[in-house]
Motif scaffolding. Sequence first.
Motif, PDB file in Angstrom:
ATOM      1  N   LEU A  90       0.621  -0.908  -0.036  1.00  0.00           N
ATOM      2  CA  LEU A  90       0.061   0.093  -0.119  1.00  0.00           C
ATOM      3  C   LEU A  90       0.703   1.414  -0.364  1.00  0.00           C
ATOM      4  CD1 LEU A  90      -2.924  -0.989   2.791  1.00  0.00           C
ATOM      5  CD2 LEU A  90      -2.985  -0.814   0.165  1.00  0.00           C
ATOM      6  N   TYR A  91       0.397   2.514  -0.953  1.00  0.00           N
ATOM      7  CA  TYR A  91       1.029   4.060  -0.429  1.00  0.00           C
ATOM      8  C   TYR A  91      -0.140   4.148  -0.418  1.00  0.00           C
ATOM      9  CZ  TYR A  91       4.113   7.210  -2.099  1.00  0.00           C
ATOM     10  OH  TYR A  91       5.345   8.075  -2.633  1.00  0.00           O
ATOM     11  N   ILE A  92       0.387   4.648   1.198  1.00  0.00           N
ATOM     12  CA  ILE A  92      -0.463   5.918   1.831  1.00  0.00           C
ATOM     13  C   ILE A  92      -0.034   7.147   2.161  1.00  0.00           C
ATOM     14  CG2 ILE A  92      -1.472   5.576   5.038  1.00  0.00           C
ATOM     15  CD1 ILE A  92      -0.566   3.073   4.955  1.00  0.00           C
ATOM     16  N   ILE A  93      -0.976   8.236   1.949  1.00  0.00           N
ATOM     17  CA  ILE A  93      -0.514   9.619   2.579  1.00  0.00           C
ATOM     18  C   ILE A  93      -1.406  10.728   2.714  1.00  0.00           C
ATOM     19  CG2 ILE A  93      -0.466  11.629   0.348  1.00  0.00           C
ATOM     20  CD1 ILE A  93      -0.077   9.873  -1.832  1.00  0.00           C
ATOM     21  N   ALA A  94      -0.621  11.260   4.070  1.00  0.00           N
ATOM     22  CA  ALA A  94      -1.205  12.261   4.974  1.00  0.00           C
ATOM     23  C   ALA A  94      -0.697  12.940   4.931  1.00  0.00           C
ATOM     24  CB  ALA A  94      -1.819  11.380   6.971  1.00  0.00           C
ATOM     25  N   GLY A  95      -1.074  14.639   4.883  1.00  0.00           N
ATOM     26  CA  GLY A  95      -0.440  15.660   5.144  1.00  0.00           C
ATOM     27  C   GLY A  95      -0.468  16.169   6.527  1.00  0.00           C
ATOM     28  N   GLU A  96      -0.584  15.601   7.643  1.00  0.00           N
ATOM     29  CA  GLU A  96      -1.459  16.860   8.533  1.00  0.00           C
ATOM     30  C   GLU A  96      -1.146  16.078   9.461  1.00  0.00           C
ATOM     31  OE1 GLU A  96      -5.190  19.815   7.470  1.00  0.00           O
ATOM     32  OE2 GLU A  96      -5.245  17.434   7.517  1.00  0.00           O
ATOM     33  N   CYS A 111       3.625  -1.141   3.709  1.00  0.00           N
ATOM     34  CA  CYS A 111       3.493   0.282   3.352  1.00  0.00           C
ATOM     35  C   CYS A 111       4.446   1.481   3.660  1.00  0.00           C
ATOM     36  CB  CYS A 111       2.281   1.055   4.960  1.00  0.00           C
ATOM     37  SG  CYS A 111       1.241  -0.410   5.335  1.00  0.00           S
ATOM     38  N   ARG A 112       4.531   1.787   2.127  1.00  0.00           N
ATOM     39  CA  ARG A 112       4.832   3.385   1.890  1.00  0.00           C
ATOM     40  C   ARG A 112       3.799   4.178   2.279  1.00  0.00           C
ATOM     41  NH1 ARG A 112       9.943   4.225  -0.073  1.00  0.00           N
ATOM     42  NH2 ARG A 112      10.574   5.840  -1.339  1.00  0.00           N
ATOM     43  N   VAL A 113       4.877   5.579   3.032  1.00  0.00           N
ATOM     44  CA  VAL A 113       4.318   6.514   3.138  1.00  0.00           C
ATOM     45  C   VAL A 113       4.437   7.834   3.094  1.00  0.00           C
ATOM     46  CG1 VAL A 113       2.900   4.843   5.076  1.00  0.00           C
ATOM     47  CG2 VAL A 113       4.986   6.609   5.750  1.00  0.00           C
ATOM     48  N   TRP A 114       3.460   8.740   3.509  1.00  0.00           N
ATOM     49  CA  TRP A 114       3.230   9.665   3.396  1.00  0.00           C
ATOM     50  C   TRP A 114       2.671  10.253   4.861  1.00  0.00           C
ATOM     51  CZ3 TRP A 114       4.374  14.460  -0.612  1.00  0.00           C
ATOM     52  CH2 TRP A 114       4.955  13.482  -2.253  1.00  0.00           C
ATOM     53  N   VAL A 142      -4.068   4.096  -0.562  1.00  0.00           N
ATOM     54  CA  VAL A 142      -4.467   4.834   0.599  1.00  0.00           C
ATOM     55  C   VAL A 142      -4.794   6.003   1.207  1.00  0.00           C
ATOM     56  CG1 VAL A 142      -5.661   4.191   3.123  1.00  0.00           C
ATOM     57  CG2 VAL A 142      -5.069   2.436   1.370  1.00  0.00           C
ATOM     58  N   LEU A 143      -5.292   7.414   0.875  1.00  0.00           N
ATOM     59  CA  LEU A 143      -5.237   8.718   0.904  1.00  0.00           C
ATOM     60  C   LEU A 143      -6.182   8.767   2.279  1.00  0.00           C
ATOM     61  CD1 LEU A 143      -6.435   9.555  -2.697  1.00  0.00           C
ATOM     62  CD2 LEU A 143      -3.919   9.009  -1.650  1.00  0.00           C
ATOM     63  N   ILE A 144      -5.242   9.594   2.740  1.00  0.00           N
ATOM     64  CA  ILE A 144      -6.294  10.219   4.489  1.00  0.00           C
ATOM     65  C   ILE A 144      -6.330  11.431   4.172  1.00  0.00           C
ATOM     66  CG2 ILE A 144      -5.521  10.239   6.783  1.00  0.00           C
ATOM     67  CD1 ILE A 144      -3.861   8.022   6.840  1.00  0.00           C
ATOM     68  N   ASP A 145      -7.576  12.107   3.712  1.00  0.00           N
ATOM     69  CA  ASP A 145      -8.052  13.690   4.167  1.00  0.00           C
ATOM     70  C   ASP A 145      -7.403  13.984   3.489  1.00  0.00           C
ATOM     71  OD1 ASP A 145      -9.494  16.318   4.310  1.00  0.00           O
ATOM     72  OD2 ASP A 145      -8.372  16.033   7.090  1.00  0.00           O
ATOM     73  N   TYR A 146      -6.683  15.551   3.658  1.00  0.00           N
ATOM     74  CA  TYR A 146      -5.310  15.859   2.219  1.00  0.00           C
ATOM     75  C   TYR A 146      -6.293  16.622   0.902  1.00  0.00           C
ATOM     76  CZ  TYR A 146      -0.837  17.776   1.740  1.00  0.00           C
ATOM     77  OH  TYR A 146       0.492  18.294   1.558  1.00  0.00           O
ATOM     78  N   PRO A 147      -7.469  16.737   1.129  1.00  0.00           N
ATOM     79  CA  PRO A 147      -7.665  16.997  -0.619  1.00  0.00           C
ATOM     80  C   PRO A 147      -7.158  17.510  -1.138  1.00  0.00           C
ATOM     81  CG  PRO A 147      -9.570  18.035   1.422  1.00  0.00           C
ATOM     82  CD  PRO A 147      -8.448  17.402   2.242  1.00  0.00           C
ATOM     83  N   GLY A 148      -6.342  19.514  -1.087  1.00  0.00           N
ATOM     84  CA  GLY A 148      -5.752  19.894  -2.111  1.00  0.00           C
ATOM     85  C   GLY A 148      -4.594  18.977  -2.773  1.00  0.00           C
ATOM     86  N   PHE A 149      -3.946  18.061  -1.910  1.00  0.00           N
ATOM     87  CA  PHE A 149      -3.136  17.197  -2.737  1.00  0.00           C
ATOM     88  C   PHE A 149      -4.024  15.955  -3.347  1.00  0.00           C
ATOM     89  CE2 PHE A 149       0.364  13.891  -2.187  1.00  0.00           C
ATOM     90  CZ  PHE A 149       1.968  15.119  -3.633  1.00  0.00           C
ATOM     91  N   ASN A 150      -4.477  15.121  -2.070  1.00  0.00           N
ATOM     92  CA  ASN A 150      -5.209  13.867  -2.294  1.00  0.00           C
ATOM     93  C   ASN A 150      -5.700  13.281  -3.717  1.00  0.00           C
ATOM     94  OD1 ASN A 150      -3.259  12.433  -0.604  1.00  0.00           O
ATOM     95  ND2 ASN A 150      -4.802  12.540   1.031  1.00  0.00           N
TER      96      ASN A 150
END
Length: 383
Positions: free
Chosen positions: A20-26, A49-52, A106-114
Amino acid sequence: PSTRHPPTRNPLNPLISMKLYIIAGEASGDLHGSNLIRALKTLEGGLQCRVWGGDLMRDAGGDLVRHYRDLAFMGFWEVLKNLRTILRNLRFCQKDIVAYKPDALVLIDYPGFNLRIAKWARQQGIPVIYYISPQIWAWHSSRVHRIKRDVDEMLVILPFEKAFYAKYGVAAKFVGHPLLDVIPAVSPPPRADRPCDVTLLPGSRKQEVSRILPVMLSVTPDFPEMRFSIAAAAALPDAFFQPFLTNYPKVALERGNTYSLLAQSGAALVKSGTSTLETALIGTPQVVCYAGSPLSFAIAKRVVNVRYISLVNLILDRPLLRELIQDELTRTNLKVALGEILNPEKAGELRKGYAELRHLLGDGGASGRAASIIMDFLKRHKA
């Protein structure tokens, strides 16, 4: 025929190769992402899991690529000023995803980017799971059409969001709020010997702290019998706070124990956001504060279509908490509001509302339910 790219397989145990590639920005996304990773690894220990995100997601077993401290731009003007950086991050993210070849994002909130990443991923044939919906019900609701087009699974954490998505033909799944699992696990009971403590939560972004913290600090001399502490965000170093504290030597700077501070406090001044919900679940009376750049606020006033800024008031659909926003966030107003919630009768009223809030948020176990849905999704796509 599906355009989804073929996942990698392990002929002996196909689950081992799941990636999974998971992106969170906050900061809040880092918290919820870390609990999601733990829940996922409970179901499938070989999951990669590779993550931001941040330190919490890294400590949970994610391979951290970008830290949210380098990603968090809040407000319309701030985003415009940092547009080159944001676009550079987008390009890097796309290349990194291609190289990693995940089974899903898997995108977590952070809509402008995600949401931009979701659109790109659809074009690449990469499945997209969105955990914790952007607040599209608050402003720019037309984004729901992009979500319907680009997102394979939408997992929501607020009780009214499932009905909102249903109006547009999106079968969102309500998993409950992940904070219900976090708060009871780490929050101690209030200490009767420290009823006069007040916690300040000015936020996790430099721009917002610079506007909100000075006003919060300005009221501390008006309550000489109180002990004030700042709950410092992990992403901001002590050196950032020192200039603000020069004239307030009695105000303490605390790290790593925000929930404990709140549980031991008689009141809190809280920047709007997830922190207002955390404070409510702990049971601490609070005043909600927010101030952004004048341009960002002027734009927001034109496009935001909700009556309240705090999640607590939004979920309850009534103004339980006092909200001091932009020009209303003054020393005079904050002094009055803090005095009100320190009154035992008002504090009792707030705690009664908090109990109603917890009931509306549903049962605990959100991270586990989300992990189960994600694993079922991955297994279907690897079949």
